[in-house]
Design a protein around this motif. Structure first.
Motif, short mmCIF file in Angstrom:
data_model
loop_
_atom_site.label_atom_id
_atom_site.label_comp_id
_atom_site.label_asym_id
_atom_site.label_seq_id
_atom_site.Cartn_x
_atom_site.Cartn_y
_atom_site.Cartn_z
N MET A 37 0.83 -1.20 0.00
CA MET A 37 0.00 0.00 0.00
C MET A 37 0.87 1.26 0.00
O MET A 37 0.51 2.27 -0.58
CB MET A 37 -0.94 0.01 1.21
CG MET A 37 -1.90 -1.16 1.28
SD MET A 37 -2.72 -1.48 -0.30
CE MET A 37 -3.83 -0.09 -0.39
N MET A 38 2.03 1.18 0.67
CA MET A 38 2.93 2.33 0.69
C MET A 38 3.59 2.51 -0.66
O MET A 38 3.69 3.63 -1.18
CB MET A 38 4.07 2.09 1.71
CG MET A 38 3.73 2.40 3.12
SD MET A 38 5.25 2.24 4.09
CE MET A 38 5.17 0.56 4.58
N GLY A 39 4.04 1.42 -1.24
CA GLY A 39 4.79 1.49 -2.48
C GLY A 39 3.90 1.70 -3.69
O GLY A 39 4.37 2.06 -4.75
N ILE A 265 -7.07 2.85 7.60
CA ILE A 265 -7.43 1.43 7.60
C ILE A 265 -7.26 0.88 6.19
O ILE A 265 -6.66 -0.16 5.98
CB ILE A 265 -8.88 1.22 8.08
CG1 ILE A 265 -9.00 1.54 9.57
CG2 ILE A 265 -9.33 -0.22 7.84
CD1 ILE A 265 -10.41 1.60 10.09
N LEU A 266 -7.76 1.62 5.20
CA LEU A 266 -7.66 1.16 3.81
C LEU A 266 -6.21 1.05 3.37
O LEU A 266 -5.85 0.18 2.60
CB LEU A 266 -8.43 2.10 2.88
CG LEU A 266 -9.95 2.09 3.08
CD1 LEU A 266 -10.61 3.10 2.16
CD2 LEU A 266 -10.52 0.70 2.84
N ALA A 267 -5.36 1.95 3.90
CA ALA A 267 -3.95 1.94 3.50
C ALA A 267 -3.13 1.03 4.41
O ALA A 267 -1.92 0.95 4.25
CB ALA A 267 -3.40 3.36 3.54
N ARG A 268 -3.78 0.35 5.36
CA ARG A 268 -3.09 -0.51 6.32
C ARG A 268 -1.98 0.26 7.05
O ARG A 268 -0.88 -0.25 7.23
CB ARG A 268 -2.50 -1.75 5.64
CG ARG A 268 -3.51 -2.63 4.93
CD ARG A 268 -4.46 -3.32 5.92
NE ARG A 268 -5.29 -4.32 5.25
CZ ARG A 268 -6.49 -4.05 4.73
NH1 ARG A 268 -7.00 -2.83 4.81
NH2 ARG A 268 -7.20 -5.00 4.15
N ALA B 399 -6.57 -5.97 0.55
CA ALA B 399 -6.79 -7.41 0.50
C ALA B 399 -6.76 -7.90 -0.94
O ALA B 399 -6.25 -8.98 -1.25
CB ALA B 399 -8.12 -7.75 1.16
N PHE B 400 -7.31 -7.09 -1.83
CA PHE B 400 -7.37 -7.42 -3.25
C PHE B 400 -5.95 -7.57 -3.81
O PHE B 400 -5.62 -8.56 -4.48
CB PHE B 400 -8.11 -6.30 -3.98
CG PHE B 400 -8.38 -6.54 -5.44
CD1 PHE B 400 -9.58 -7.09 -5.85
CD2 PHE B 400 -7.44 -6.21 -6.39
CE1 PHE B 400 -9.84 -7.30 -7.20
CE2 PHE B 400 -7.68 -6.42 -7.75
CZ PHE B 400 -8.89 -6.96 -8.15
N LEU B 401 -5.10 -6.58 -3.50
CA LEU B 401 -3.72 -6.64 -4.01
C LEU B 401 -2.99 -7.84 -3.41
O LEU B 401 -2.22 -8.52 -4.10
CB LEU B 401 -2.97 -5.35 -3.67
CG LEU B 401 -3.29 -4.13 -4.51
CD1 LEU B 401 -2.39 -2.97 -4.12
CD2 LEU B 401 -3.14 -4.42 -6.00
N ALA B 402 -3.24 -8.08 -2.12
CA ALA B 402 -2.56 -9.20 -1.47
C ALA B 402 -2.98 -10.52 -2.12
O ALA B 402 -2.15 -11.39 -2.40
CB ALA B 402 -2.87 -9.21 0.02
#
Lengths: 306, 523
Positions: A37-39, A265-268, B399-402
């Motif tokens: 998510m960061m990258g 939350i969405l970006a963890r 979750a989708f990307l994972a």
């Protein structure tokens, strides 16, 4: 009383540790890689490995938890998304949400208590029915829809009020009304029913019988007692406003912590979510404590012992 | 009496404050972005709103001009450049007399400091350059050389990327907090950032092309589509990005508002797991391509703000070639499925093979792209028509990307909706990460596990070749092969729809979903 407050404050510690563990576990159990998510979607494997190492995401979970606790106390905990200390990320937004929630709760109390008292005193008249209808509408109206409707009327059509952002006192009006509407409804219903209970008590009959004016009976004798359950609701509602402001913040582009929490939350962004949850939980506990203290102020029979 | 007085006071208060904040000065430009910029360090950013703000503050040696909706490499901080015969040395001649916002001079040393920083490997965009760049050498104060480890065809496109723009070297020397206090040579200086709310920039009086007309530019975060549109209508915003398709008709009737609708660079597609037992059969993948009426999805779901495409890259991407794809033909889809052994079952609509039903998992993000879930639902319905039981489910983006980036033996994806917009604007940044065998997830971005040695060779050729014609030729062949293999179900290119007040002139809108405001005037 002081001992009571002190003891309650001590209880905060296990509560917050519990909240932090639950928040940590729920987040880490959810699928999704914060490094990804960061990258971003274009990140290469090398980028992801670099990011995991940089933020300790490759360490075992218990180690990560203690890093989180340590980071919280030393102020060194970094947001994964913003790469800045979490409090620098959270505080400016939390401040905005607190301000909005405070104005909202004042509006909610003013409207809710007035409507509740009026509909109890003028029970089964048009006033009661109108207040009831509006209270139910307020509770059940979706925030998004209500917000957009007000915006359409006051910003787009009448051009009286700004529709988004913050900066002037005027920016508070629409979002705080929208955020406070549901609470006003709940407070009105609660005030009405507890007021009705109190008005049926013998001491009210006595007060009326000894010739006190209706205004004095309702205002001084009934209202104070009727407020006790209402105060609980107001306290709980304030907590709710803080945690539940996200929709209002989104509609009115209010830079608050609710929106931050959802984005994080969405970006963890684990550190930001965990810290925000701990702060919100602490706030909830403190508001409840304030409510308990208020009981004693309102009702002389309530005394706390250490 | 007191009630009347209170009411009067309230209305007086409204009157005094109401009009004031709604109308900004003529030299202030307010832009509404759909998401908040994350940070302003160009070597570390991965999100579009941050890139947009960075491009007003900083410049690179080269950049993109937007010509007829396409990107063309143009000089910025370099006047001219040349490449050595082996393609491994690029020499840039820098503009003279340019200064950073801090007053520091722009020179070859500043360029070197920037790329040394990027190549340190500590930033999220480091690997974009470290793949091909070994060293940056100062020749003299106004000349700088880039020494490459290999000849790299998309070099200038990559140099035009946000990661290639030049940060004030005094910030680098001081190890300063670039992400919150940026400084470059661009038309606007950073002034302040109210987190979550707005970023304020002011005109740079010593800008090399002259001071911009707008004194102040404010980038506001307005996450809700409806609110963004309303704020444009009230005039609180001068520019609103990403107008939702359902708002367009209404806005078109408003003469105070002008809209730009142009195809962007984002291609939406249903990726297919080419290793999956069902989908590894090319006939099944082709059948899926024939089964879906993409025109209908563009028209009815995207309300016309998307255009069907056969190539996996958008029209504006450097190297795009029109290739022959699949037109809607459910009968042909059924015939291909029959050839693949999927026959009508004794009962029900779903096809069968060896007693096994033709069921496919269809994963969709929800809210990540415009109308993503609705698009997936439409694909599901079209597949159902030809006897494929697509089981649609959604998950949040992380979750989708994972789930879609697991290694082959653990990956149980089948069909999943994604979008891709190459941030360098070049074919290499579509074909290499998404189709090269070496780029299979989790190591790269090839989530379909597509593999074709011929395509790999063409991608390698395009990457290392500097002759634009030879590159185009290689990429054309690669696109044809990928489409013939039906690696994906390629759907459409999304239009970028931006709105502005009619008095706003001179705005440059890039298909990379970026706005450039340096030439903007308000009439």
């Amino acid at each position: 009383m002081l001992r009571f407050i002190f003891r309650r404050l001590l209880l905060l510690i296990p509560v917050l540790i519990g909240v932090s563990i639950v928040a940590f576990l729920i987040l880490h159990l959810a699928p999704g890689d914060p490094a990804q998510m960061m990258g971003g979607i274009e990140a290469s494997e090398a980028d992801l490995i670099m990011l995991r190492q940089k933020f300790g995401l490759d360490r075992p979970l218990p180690v990560q938890y203690f890093m989180f606790l340590k980071g919280m106390f030393t102020g060194e905990l970094l947001s994964l998304r913003y790469e800045s200390p979490v409090m620098e990320v959270i505080w400016p937004r939390l401040k905005n949400t607190l301000a909005l929630a405070s104005v909202s709760i004042v509006i909610a109390v003013l409207i809710g208590v007035t409507a509740g008292v009026l509909s109890a005193v003028k029970r089964k008249t048009w006033m009661d029915y109108t207040a009831t209808v509006f209270a139910l509408l307020g509770i059940s109206m979706p925030v998004f829809w209500w917000g957009l409707l007000l915006m359409l009327l006051f910003s787009v059509k009448l051009m009286w009020l700004p529709s988004g952002g913050m900066g002037t006192p005027l920016h508070y009006i629409l979002p705080s009304i929208v955020l406070g509407t549901a609470s006003a409804g709940i407070i009105a219903r609660m005030t009405r029913s507890s007021m009705l209970d109190v008005l049926r008590q013998d001491y009210i009959t006595t007060a009326t019988a000894k010739g006190l004016s209706r205004r004095l009976v309702v205002g001084r004798h009934a209202l104070r007692n009727a407020m006790i359950p209402t105060v609980t609701v107001v306290g709980l509602q304030f907590g709710q406003l803080l945690a539940g402001a996200v929709l209002t913040e989104t509609v009115f582009s209010w830079p608050g912590v609710g929106r931050l929490l959802v984005t994080s939350i969405l970006a963890r962004d684990y550190p930001v979510v965990q810290t925000s949850l701990v702060l919100i939980a602490a706030f909830f506990v403190l508001v409840n404590l304030a409510v308990d203290v208020l009981y004693a102020v309102l009702d002389p029979r309530v005394r706390y012992h250490g | 009496m007191s009630k009347k007085l209170a009411a009067l006071l309230f209305f007086a208060f409204l009157l005094v404050f109401s009009a004031a904040p709604l109308l900004a000065a003529d030299t202030t430009l307010t832009v509404g972005q759909g998401a908040e910029p994350v940070e302003l360090d160009p070597q570390n950013i991965t999100d579009n709103p941050s890139e947009e703000v960075c491009f007003q503050i900083y410049e690179g040696l080269v950049g993109f001009d937007v010509v007829d909706g396409k990107l063309e490499i143009a000089p910025r901080l370099a006047d001219k450049w040349e490449v050595s015969a082996d393609g491994k040395t690029w020499t840039f001649h820098l503009k003279k007399g340019v200064t950073f916002h801090s007053g520091a001079p722009f020179n070859a040393e500043a360029v070197k400091k920037n790329f040394d920083r990027l190549l340190s490997g500590k930033y999220k965009r480091s690997t974009l350059f470290s793949v091909f760049l070994s060293e940056v050498k100062v020749v003299d104060d106004q000349t700088v050389q880039f020494l490459l480890s290999m000849s790299f065809g998309p070099f200038l496109h990559t140099m035009s990327h946000t990661a290639g723009i030049i940060i004030d070297p005094t910030l680098i020397d001081a190890n300063a907090d670039v992400k919150n206090n940026p400084s470059g040579t661009g038309p606007f200086k950073f002034k302040s950032w109210q987190k979550g709310e707005k970023i304020t920039l002011t005109a740079f009086e010593n800008y090399r092309e002259g001071k911009p007309k707008m004194e102040t530019v404010i980038f506001m975060t307005i996450p809700d589509d409806n609110s963004r549109t309303m704020m444009l209508e009230t005039g609180e915003l001068d520019i609103a990005e990403r107008i939702a398709s359902f708002e367009v008709d209404r806005l078109k009737e408003n003469k105070d508002i002008a809209l730009t609708i142009q195809p962007g660079m984002r291609v939406m597609y249903m990726a297919m797991n080419n290793l999956d037992p069902i989908l590894k059969d090319v006939k099944v993948r082709q059948a899926i391509n024939y089964a879906v009426d993409r025109e209908s999805i563009c028209k009815n779901i995207l309300k016309g703000f998307a255009r069907t495409i056969d190539s996996p890259m958008a029209f504006a991407v450097n190297g795009y070639a029109p290739v022959k794809g699949y037109t809607y033909n459910p009968e042909k889809a059924k015939a291909l499925l029959a050839e693949a052994g999927w026959k009508p079952a004794a009962s029900g609509k779903v096809l069968e093979k060896d007693g096994k039903k033709l069921e496919i998992k269809l994963w969709s993000p929800n809210g990540r792209y415009p109308m993503d879930m609705k698009t997936s639902e439409a694909v599901q319905a079209f597949l159902n028509e030809v006897g494929i039981d697509a089981k649609l489910s959604t998950m949040d983006w992380a979750a989708f990307l994972a789930a879609t980036s697991k290694k082959p033996e653990e990956n149980n994806s089948q069909l999943f909706l994604m979008g891709w917009s190459p941030s360098t604007g070049d074919s290499d940044w579509v074909l290499r990460p998404l189709f090269h065998t070496k780029e299979w997830v989790p190591g790269g971005g090839n989530r379909s596990f597509y593999s074709n040695t011929e395509v790999d060779a063409l991608i390698d050729l395009g990457m290392t070749e500097n002759d634009p014609d030879k590159r185009k030729e290689a990429y054309k062949k690669a696109q044809e092969l990928i489409v013939a293999d039906a690696a994906w179900l390629t759907l459409f290119v999304l239009d970028n729809v931006n709105g502005r007040r009619s008095n706003v002139k001179g705005l440059v809108e890039s298909p990379l979903e970026l706005l450039f405001v340096k030439g903007v005037t308000k009439e």
